[in-house]
Enzyme design. Structure first.
Site, PDB file in Angstrom:
ATOM      1  N   GLY A 221     -11.364 -12.477 -39.053  1.00 57.12           N
ATOM      2  CA  GLY A 221     -11.978 -12.989 -37.738  1.00 57.12           C
ATOM      3  C   GLY A 221     -12.751 -12.008 -36.949  1.00 57.12           C
ATOM      4  O   GLY A 221     -12.240 -10.882 -37.040  1.00 57.12           O
TER       5      GLY A 221
ATOM      6  N   GLN B 133     -16.400  -8.325 -29.864  1.00 56.19           N
ATOM      7  CA  GLN B 133     -16.093  -7.158 -30.650  1.00 56.19           C
ATOM      8  C   GLN B 133     -17.322  -6.270 -31.219  1.00 56.19           C
ATOM      9  O   GLN B 133     -17.199  -5.412 -31.612  1.00 56.19           O
ATOM     10  CB  GLN B 133     -14.949  -7.402 -31.609  1.00 56.19           C
ATOM     11  CG  GLN B 133     -13.777  -7.851 -31.389  1.00 56.19           C
ATOM     12  CD  GLN B 133     -12.910  -8.422 -32.568  1.00 56.19           C
ATOM     13  OE1 GLN B 133     -12.852  -9.432 -32.925  1.00 56.19           O
ATOM     14  NE2 GLN B 133     -12.209  -7.394 -33.206  1.00 56.19           N
TER      15      GLN B 133
ATOM     16  N   CYS C 294      -5.905  -5.637 -35.757  1.00 55.12           N
ATOM     17  CA  CYS C 294      -7.212  -5.994 -35.358  1.00 55.12           C
ATOM     18  C   CYS C 294      -8.405  -4.851 -35.453  1.00 55.12           C
ATOM     19  O   CYS C 294      -8.006  -3.889 -35.222  1.00 55.12           O
ATOM     20  CB  CYS C 294      -7.126  -6.005 -33.475  1.00 55.12           C
ATOM     21  SG  CYS C 294      -8.452  -6.539 -32.647  1.00 55.12           S
ATOM     22  N   LEU C 295      -9.497  -5.312 -35.748  1.00 58.84           N
ATOM     23  CA  LEU C 295     -10.662  -4.364 -36.061  1.00 58.84           C
ATOM     24  C   LEU C 295     -10.988  -3.568 -34.898  1.00 58.84           C
ATOM     25  O   LEU C 295     -11.387  -2.439 -34.909  1.00 58.84           O
ATOM     26  CB  LEU C 295     -11.716  -5.108 -36.394  1.00 58.84           C
ATOM     27  CG  LEU C 295     -11.697  -5.891 -37.968  1.00 58.84           C
ATOM     28  CD1 LEU C 295     -13.105  -6.841 -38.074  1.00 58.84           C
ATOM     29  CD2 LEU C 295     -11.406  -5.067 -38.973  1.00 58.84           C
TER      30      LEU C 295
ATOM     31  N   HIS D 164      -5.940 -15.630 -32.017  1.00 56.70           N
ATOM     32  CA  HIS D 164      -6.587 -14.346 -31.968  1.00 56.70           C
ATOM     33  C   HIS D 164      -7.653 -13.808 -31.308  1.00 56.70           C
ATOM     34  O   HIS D 164      -8.124 -13.136 -30.327  1.00 56.70           O
ATOM     35  CB  HIS D 164      -6.371 -13.618 -33.219  1.00 56.70           C
ATOM     36  CG  HIS D 164      -6.189 -12.170 -33.244  1.00 56.70           C
ATOM     37  ND1 HIS D 164      -5.466 -11.338 -33.733  1.00 56.70           N
ATOM     38  CD2 HIS D 164      -7.661 -11.229 -33.201  1.00 56.70           C
ATOM     39  CE1 HIS D 164      -6.032 -10.014 -33.589  1.00 56.70           C
ATOM     40  NE2 HIS D 164      -7.299 -10.058 -33.187  1.00 56.70           N
ATOM     41  N   GLU D 165      -8.884 -14.626 -32.014  1.00 59.67           N
ATOM     42  CA  GLU D 165     -10.048 -14.493 -31.388  1.00 59.67           C
ATOM     43  C   GLU D 165     -10.627 -14.969 -30.053  1.00 59.67           C
ATOM     44  O   GLU D 165     -11.218 -14.741 -29.325  1.00 59.67           O
ATOM     45  CB  GLU D 165     -11.262 -15.294 -32.495  1.00 59.67           C
ATOM     46  CG  GLU D 165     -11.014 -14.715 -34.021  1.00 59.67           C
ATOM     47  CD  GLU D 165     -11.081 -13.152 -33.959  1.00 59.67           C
ATOM     48  OE1 GLU D 165     -11.677 -12.505 -33.202  1.00 59.67           O
ATOM     49  OE2 GLU D 165     -10.541 -12.836 -34.939  1.00 59.67           O
TER      50      GLU D 165
ATOM     51  N   HIS E  68      -9.513 -12.745 -27.510  1.00 57.08           N
ATOM     52  CA  HIS E  68     -10.580 -11.818 -27.415  1.00 57.08           C
ATOM     53  C   HIS E  68     -11.793 -12.405 -26.441  1.00 57.08           C
ATOM     54  O   HIS E  68     -12.010 -11.505 -25.506  1.00 57.08           O
ATOM     55  CB  HIS E  68     -11.457 -11.473 -28.744  1.00 57.08           C
ATOM     56  CG  HIS E  68     -10.543 -10.513 -29.442  1.00 57.08           C
ATOM     57  ND1 HIS E  68      -9.933  -9.463 -29.083  1.00 57.08           N
ATOM     58  CD2 HIS E  68     -10.458 -10.397 -30.840  1.00 57.08           C
ATOM     59  CE1 HIS E  68      -9.374  -8.725 -30.021  1.00 57.08           C
ATOM     60  NE2 HIS E  68      -9.848  -9.351 -31.244  1.00 57.08           N
TER      61      HIS E  68
HETATM   62 ZN    ZN Z   1      -9.030  -8.706 -32.995  1.00 60.36          ZN
END
Ligand code: ZN
Length: 186
Positions: free
Chosen positions: A45, A50, A94-95, A136-137, A140
């Site tokens: 995701g 991000q 998470c990236l 999760h997204e 963000h």
């Molecule tokens: Zn993330």
């Protein structure tokens, strides 16, 4: 085009993701770049902030997970959570927060609304992994990370690691922008 991923502590996280109002070729191109960036980083995701865009949309693809191999990629634009229920605990990463993983409690059933990749408004129920990735997204897009959902004690323990992320002292397999990089470039 692969875009650098903006780490925890960078400026994009200071402001809210704004509602998408233009459904044009530019958005189609951004969505394509977001998928490319996500796949390059082995993510499931990726939210627009991000990659430094203050826009309310995200891309997801959970088909790399064994139990979800047949699932199609999903684009969610201007997402809303209408209902949520149940809860389950699972480890997340998470990236934008490389090198940190921890257990997070999330709802296991959602009713959500969003505009999809065909630019059609959808209302649907999500469960299991889809519900988790969506939350999760969605977080963000509200300027939040999974670490915001951990206990105060756990976050305290993570502080040195988060400082390292800000200084770009954590190795990532994909291009990133850190708070320090932003400071250097003014
Ligand atoms: Zn993330």
């Amino acid at each position: 085009m692969i875009m650098p991923i903006h780490l925890y502590g960078t400026r994009v996280w200071d402001g809210p993701a704004k509602k998408v109002t233009k459904f044009d070729d530019k958005l189609v191109g951004l969505i394509r770049d977001m998928f490319e960036t996500m796949y390059n980083a082995d993510g499931i995701g990726l939210a627009a902030n991000q990659v430094g865009l203050q826009m309310s949309f995200a891309v997801m693809d959970i088909s790399v997970m064994e139990d979800y191999a047949g699932e199609k990629p999903l684009v969610v634009i201007n997402p809303e959570i209408v209902e949520s229920s149940g809860e389950y605990v699972m480890e997340e990463g998470c990236l934008s927060v490389p090198g940190i993983r921890d257990e997070v409690t999330r709802a296991d059933r959602l009713v959500v609304r969003f505009t999809d990749g065909n630019f059609e408004r959808v209302e649907t129920e999500l469960t299991g992994m889809w519900a988790r990735v969506f939350q999760h997204e969605y977080d963000h897009l509200q300027q939040k990370f999974f670490i915001n959902r951990l206990s105060g004690v756990k976050r305290q323990i993570l502080k040195p690691k988060l400082s390292k992320i800000k200084r770009n002292e954590v190795k990532s397999r994909y291009p990133v922008v850190s708070a320090l990089d932003e400071k250097k470039s003014g």
